[in-house]
Design an enzyme around this catalytic site. Structure first.
Site, PDB file in Angstrom:
ATOM      1  N   GLU A   1       0.820  -1.197   0.000  1.00 56.38           N
ATOM      2  CA  GLU A   1       0.000   0.000   0.000  1.00 56.38           C
ATOM      3  C   GLU A   1       0.868   1.266   0.000  1.00 56.38           C
ATOM      4  O   GLU A   1       1.820   1.369   0.776  1.00 56.38           O
ATOM      5  CB  GLU A   1      -0.938  -0.035   1.225  1.00 56.38           C
ATOM      6  CG  GLU A   1      -1.828   1.180   1.385  1.00 56.38           C
ATOM      7  CD  GLU A   1      -2.736   1.426   0.204  1.00 56.38           C
ATOM      8  OE1 GLU A   1      -3.306   0.456  -0.339  1.00 56.38           O
ATOM      9  OE2 GLU A   1      -2.873   2.594  -0.195  1.00 56.38           O
TER      10      GLU A   1
ATOM     11  N   THR B   1      -6.141   2.494  -5.237  1.00 59.49           N
ATOM     12  CA  THR B   1      -5.920   1.045  -5.134  1.00 59.49           C
ATOM     13  C   THR B   1      -6.722   0.283  -6.193  1.00 59.49           C
ATOM     14  O   THR B   1      -6.203  -0.630  -6.839  1.00 59.49           O
ATOM     15  CB  THR B   1      -6.348   0.521  -3.749  1.00 59.49           C
ATOM     16  OG1 THR B   1      -5.549   1.149  -2.760  1.00 59.49           O
ATOM     17  CG2 THR B   1      -6.154  -0.977  -3.649  1.00 59.49           C
TER      18      THR B   1
ATOM     19  N   HIS C   1      -0.929   3.317   4.810  1.00 54.57           N
ATOM     20  CA  HIS C   1      -1.894   4.122   4.047  1.00 54.57           C
ATOM     21  C   HIS C   1      -1.986   5.475   4.736  1.00 54.57           C
ATOM     22  O   HIS C   1      -1.887   5.560   5.960  1.00 54.57           O
ATOM     23  CB  HIS C   1      -3.256   3.415   4.082  1.00 54.57           C
ATOM     24  CG  HIS C   1      -4.303   4.035   3.186  1.00 54.57           C
ATOM     25  ND1 HIS C   1      -4.879   5.270   3.453  1.00 54.57           N
ATOM     26  CD2 HIS C   1      -4.872   3.601   2.047  1.00 54.57           C
ATOM     27  CE1 HIS C   1      -5.749   5.541   2.506  1.00 54.57           C
ATOM     28  NE2 HIS C   1      -5.772   4.547   1.638  1.00 54.57           N
TER      29      HIS C   1
ATOM     30  N   ASP D   1       1.190   0.208  -5.031  1.00 57.05           N
ATOM     31  CA  ASP D   1      -0.035   0.517  -5.783  1.00 57.05           C
ATOM     32  C   ASP D   1      -0.105   1.953  -6.307  1.00 57.05           C
ATOM     33  O   ASP D   1      -0.598   2.198  -7.396  1.00 57.05           O
ATOM     34  CB  ASP D   1      -1.303   0.150  -4.990  1.00 57.05           C
ATOM     35  CG  ASP D   1      -1.522   0.970  -3.731  1.00 57.05           C
ATOM     36  OD1 ASP D   1      -0.554   1.557  -3.215  1.00 57.05           O
ATOM     37  OD2 ASP D   1      -2.678   1.013  -3.261  1.00 57.05           O
ATOM     38  N   HIS D   2       0.387   2.918  -5.521  1.00 57.93           N
ATOM     39  CA  HIS D   2       0.335   4.323  -5.960  1.00 57.93           C
ATOM     40  C   HIS D   2       1.123   5.158  -4.971  1.00 57.93           C
ATOM     41  O   HIS D   2       1.602   4.627  -3.964  1.00 57.93           O
ATOM     42  CB  HIS D   2      -1.104   4.837  -6.054  1.00 57.93           C
ATOM     43  CG  HIS D   2      -1.913   4.540  -4.820  1.00 57.93           C
ATOM     44  ND1 HIS D   2      -1.753   5.233  -3.640  1.00 57.93           N
ATOM     45  CD2 HIS D   2      -2.852   3.589  -4.566  1.00 57.93           C
ATOM     46  CE1 HIS D   2      -2.567   4.738  -2.726  1.00 57.93           C
ATOM     47  NE2 HIS D   2      -3.242   3.727  -3.248  1.00 57.93           N
TER      48      HIS D   2
HETATM   49  C1  GP9 Z   1      -9.264   0.109   1.018  1.00 57.80           C
HETATM   50  C2  GP9 Z   1      -7.865   0.209   0.580  1.00 57.80           C
HETATM   51  C3  GP9 Z   1      -7.422   1.621   0.365  1.00 57.80           C
HETATM   52  O1  GP9 Z   1      -9.782  -1.162   1.049  1.00 57.80           O
HETATM   53  O2  GP9 Z   1      -7.593  -0.630  -0.462  1.00 57.80           O
HETATM   54  O3  GP9 Z   1      -7.713   2.106  -0.874  1.00 57.80           O
HETATM   55  P1  GP9 Z   1      -7.069   3.477  -1.399  1.00 57.80           P
HETATM   56  O4  GP9 Z   1      -7.560   4.560  -0.489  1.00 57.80           O
HETATM   57  O5  GP9 Z   1      -5.581   3.345  -1.304  1.00 57.80           O
HETATM   58  O6  GP9 Z   1      -7.546   3.605  -2.787  1.00 57.80           O
HETATM   59 MN    MN Z   2      -3.974   2.157  -2.034  1.00 52.85          MN
END
Ligand code: GP9
Ligand code: MN
Length: 656
Positions: A245, A291, A410, A469-470
């Site tokens: 993440e 995500t 996150h 992911d980003h």
């Molecule tokens: C939520 C998680 C976060 O289930 O995958 O998503 P994001 O905020 O990074 O798009």
């Molecule tokens: Mn994410």
């Protein structure tokens, strides 16, 4: 007017009681409690206000009818929620088996106390019929209905404004249906859902099978032949795909106060035995879907949509995703592991379209308070608790494709006290400073997971793929980031910071150490297909195999910017990568590339808006996926005593 006010107040109270007793909306701060309380007011004023257009007895009866219809609508949602743990949407209504199964189980779902939901109607009905003779035949003067409805619109605007403060981009990003109901209420959710569905449907119905041909001819031309050296090298192997993440590549080898932040990941990157290949010029290509976009990109080789999340707005589209292809062609069982609610990003629906066999969402995990932070389960208990399920998966006949999605690193990068094992940075920007601590936590979680995999005999013979992911640090933090990187963050530098790690290890295949090719998430699916011995040419894919000699080395971003080895195009300017200077006179080739990128993105959007893959038959081995074939077990969280969302989303969205 008295009759109207009484009806309004009763409707308001009733709706609020329904929100708190029937639904599990995850309300966890004062503002959210306040919004939940006031949101029935606006819909009550606007919808019940219609009755004021009628005069005398007609006004009374219209009000009763509207109120009854509203009650029926709420009640249908209550019953639906008891069965499916989500709200009625146009999409779910169109899946006929839902309506059927509710019909059958209605008696089991209804409860005696439900009769109370009609109590206000009874009171109003008695009043109406008792006082029938007293109704004045005069129409309300026009100002009254107009004022009431205007008050409703004003209340809605205030509601929306406050909701956006607590949850920025609520409507633009459409995270989760639960959120919309929590912030805006059920009637507004239904209205929003209807508008979206009509919009989507209009675009979809205008598309035809010819539209896919232009796309096919483009992706055919872009296609990169597999490299013989690697083709089929992963065939029959289990695949473990690990989602890091918000992990940006600058963390790799970064030393904070002389100490490595992610020693374990670094050790994989510098793996002496060259097991892993690390792509150091790999970029995320996500848009607002964050995500969800990363997942879409990697399993479909499609970009997200320019606005919103395709997972939500295109959640019922036809896809030809990697899990489905692997399931059909090589008997793989696919599963996603994620310690958050299954409805987030509409995963519980779109995964079915991808042919994902199992979805282990938060209902499968022990979510007690000490194990949860921010969006959901902490990474360490997440990996630990996933092991038995992974073992289960390994018992299946064929190989498995397991997607492990971490969460702790996150925004806003918080840890519980005592769980930090390095000091924060000291730029004074809390987000940036904490970012290193959650990254270290994730690194430790990963290390433990590898150890467990090895102990359980799941490591040696599995393909391991790791990706970020980003971004985690947005442009709002450029000042602090310039301290971290020791350079001013120009637009080019910011684009460079969009690198995320991509690592892959295929058992028995010698890794390449560090591969410097420019690539992105859209390239992963064709790469995987070729490693698995499946020719990617049959499928519509915008990316190309990263191990191919013909790999296309330009990396589009969702906003039309793109990166190449020598130059970049960022926010409308070309840059020389070496000097960092703006290129005032770009060459023809550069301009053509820019055109190609915007053409590629526009074709991608046509595929998604027109749901064009329903017209594409990749080959004889392909069976269109039927979402009704998939059921994701334990979804009824109300019965899951361990579920705890208290710490969920205690922040203001992702972009701060
Ligand atoms: C939520 C998680 C976060 O289930 O995958 O998503 P994001 O905020 O990074 O798009
Ligand atoms: Mn994410």
């Amino acid at each position: 007017m008295g009759f109207f006010l009484l009806a309004l107040i009763l409707f308001w109270m009733k709706t609020y009681i329904i929100y708190i007793t029937e639904f599990d909306l995850g309300v966890n701060n004062l503002m959210q409690q306040f919004l939940l309380f006031i949101n029935p007011l606006s819909s009550g004023l606007i919808i019940l206000g219609f009755a004021l257009l009628f005069k005398g007895k007609r006004f009374g009866i219209t009000l009763l009818i509207i109120d009854s219809l509203l009650t029926l609508f709420m009640y249908a949602n209550i019953v639906f929620y008891r069965e499916f743990n989500s709200f009625i949407t146009i999409q779910t209504l169109m899946q006929t088996e839902n309506a059927g199964s509710i019909g059958k189980s209605f008696l089991g779902l209804a409860e005696w106390h439900d009769l109370l939901y009609a109590l206000d109607l009874v009171i109003l009905g008695v009043l109406y019929f008792k006082r029938k003779a007293d109704w004045s035949p005069a129409r309300f003067n026009f100002k009254k209905p107009a004022t009431v409805m205007a008050a409703g619109v004003l209340a809605l605007a205030i509601n929306l404004g406050l909701a956006h403060i607590d949850r920025p981009q609520l409507l633009e990003r459409v995270f989760d249906n639960n959120y919309i109901v929590k912030y805006l209420g059920l009637p507004n959710f239904a209205a929003l859902n209807t508008v979206q569905a009509v919009e989507v449907n209009a675009k979809r119905s205008m598309a035809s099978s010819e539209d896919i041909m232009e796309v096919e001819s483009y992706t055919d031309k872009k296609y990169a032949e597999p490299n013989d050296k690697y083709f089929g090298k992963a065939k029959g192997k289990n695949i473990i795909k690990i989602h890091l993440e918000s992990f940006q590549s600058f963390l790799i080898d970064y030393k904070l106060n002389g100490e490595e932040v992610t020693p374990f990941l670094n050790s994989l990157v510098h793996d002496g035995s060259k097991n892993f290949t690390y792509f150091d010029n790999f970029f995320h290509q996500t848009g607002q879907g964050k995500t969800a976009d990363a997942e879409l990109l990697m399993d479909n080789s499609l970009y997200g949509t320019p606005q919103g999340a395709a997972f939500v707005t295109k959640g019922t589209n036809t896809y030809q995703a990697l899990p489905a292809i692997l399931g059909q062609r090589q008997n793989y069982t696919s599963a996603v592991f994620h310690g958050d609610e299954g409805s987030f990003w509409n995963r519980d629906n779109v995964y079915k379209q991808f042919g994902i066999d199992r979805f282990y969402d938060d209902a499968y995990y022990d979510m007690s308070e000490d194990k949860v932070i921010n969006y959901g389960l902490k990474d360490k208990p997440f990996f630990k608790q996933s092991m038995p399920m992974l073992k289960d998966l390994a018992k299946e006949d064929g190989p498995f494709y397991a997607h492990m999605m971490t969460l702790t690193h996150h925004y806003s990068f918080v840890l519980d006290e005592g769980e930090e094992s390095i000091e924060p940075a000291n730029t004074g920007d809390g987000t940036v400073d904490r970012y290193f601590q959650t990254a270290r936590y994730l690194d430790e979680a990963l290390k433990q997971f590898f150890k467990d995999l090895k102990e359980k005999g799941l490591y040696e013979d599995s393909v391991i793929m790791i990706y970020g992911d980003h971004y985690g640090i947005s442009e709002n933090h450029n000042k602090a980031m310039s301290e971290i990187t020791g350079e001013e963050i120009t637009p080019l530098k910011n684009a460079n910071l969009q690198r995320v790690p991509y690592l892959i290890r295929v058992p028995g295949m010698e890794g390449q150490g560090t591969n410097h090719k420019f690539s992105g998430q859209v390239d992963v699916m064709p790469t995987m297909l070729h490693l698995l011995g499946i020719n990617a040419k049959d499928y519509i894919q915008f990316g190309t195999d990263m191990f191919s000699k013909e790999h296309k080395g330009f990396v589009p971003f969702r906003n039309g910017s793109f990166m190449t080895k020598d130059y970049s195009y960022v926010d409308g300017q070309f840059y020389d990568n070496k000097t960092g200077e703006v290129i005032e006179e770009p060459t023809e080739k550069m301009k053509e590339r820019k055109e190609q990128v915007s053409y590629e993105l526009s074709l991608n959007d046509e595929v998604l808006h027109g749901d064009l893959l329903r017209f594409h038959e990749p080959n004889k081995k392909w069976e269109p996926v039927d979402p009704n074939d998939y059921q994701y077990g334990k979804s009824n969280k109300k019965n899951n005593a361990n579920n705890n969302n208290d710490n969920n989303e205690n922040n203001n969205g992702n972009n701060s």
